[in-house]
Write a protein that holds these residues in place. Structure first.
Motif, PDB file in Angstrom:
ATOM      1  N   SER A 158      78.546  35.023  68.940  1.00  0.00           N
ATOM      2  CA  SER A 158      77.839  34.183  69.895  1.00  0.00           C
ATOM      3  C   SER A 158      76.472  34.756  70.229  1.00  0.00           C
ATOM      4  O   SER A 158      75.671  34.106  70.871  1.00  0.00           O
ATOM      5  CB  SER A 158      78.672  34.015  71.164  1.00  0.00           C
ATOM      6  N   SER A 159      76.199  35.984  69.768  1.00  0.00           N
ATOM      7  CA  SER A 159      74.930  36.647  70.052  1.00  0.00           C
ATOM      8  C   SER A 159      74.356  37.254  68.771  1.00  0.00           C
ATOM      9  O   SER A 159      75.070  37.944  68.041  1.00  0.00           O
ATOM     10  CB  SER A 159      75.151  37.755  71.080  1.00  0.00           C
ATOM     11  N   ARG A 160      73.089  37.015  68.511  1.00  0.00           N
ATOM     12  CA  ARG A 160      72.439  37.609  67.333  1.00  0.00           C
ATOM     13  C   ARG A 160      72.336  39.119  67.450  1.00  0.00           C
ATOM     14  O   ARG A 160      72.257  39.812  66.448  1.00  0.00           O
ATOM     15  CB  ARG A 160      71.046  37.024  67.157  1.00  0.00           C
ATOM     16  N   GLU A 161      72.333  39.631  68.674  1.00  0.00           N
ATOM     17  CA  GLU A 161      72.245  41.071  68.904  1.00  0.00           C
ATOM     18  C   GLU A 161      73.323  41.825  68.139  1.00  0.00           C
ATOM     19  O   GLU A 161      73.091  42.890  67.591  1.00  0.00           O
ATOM     20  CB  GLU A 161      72.384  41.356  70.405  1.00  0.00           C
ATOM     21  N   ASN A 162      74.512  41.260  68.070  1.00  0.00           N
ATOM     22  CA  ASN A 162      75.622  41.921  67.396  1.00  0.00           C
ATOM     23  C   ASN A 162      75.543  41.824  65.876  1.00  0.00           C
ATOM     24  O   ASN A 162      76.322  42.460  65.179  1.00  0.00           O
ATOM     25  CB  ASN A 162      76.948  41.354  67.885  1.00  0.00           C
TER      26      ASN A 162
END
Length: 64
Positions: free
Chosen positions: A33-37
């Motif tokens: 759900s997050s590009r950070e990961n």
């Protein structure tokens, strides 16, 4: 197929999982759900599901 494999774990564990996925000779599908990961998946193709359609967004960058 891995759903949110980087959620709730340390940076070191995220990096280790990313390295193992990159070394896999098999097809790997990761949802997040997050590009950070996704920073740990160098060279993986990024697809985005939006309004029921799948869009190719290019390749992911390198490890930080």
């Amino acid at each position: 197929l891995m759903d949110e494999p980087f959620s709730g774990i340390s940076y070191t564990s995220r990096k280790t999982i990313g390295e193992r996925l990159l070394a896999s000779p098999k097809a790997v599908v990761v949802t997040a759900s997050s590009r950070e990961n996704l920073e740990f998946l160098t060279g993986f193709k990024l697809l985005e599901l939006k309004e029921g359609r799948l869009f190719e967004k290019g390749l992911l960058g390198g490890l930080r």
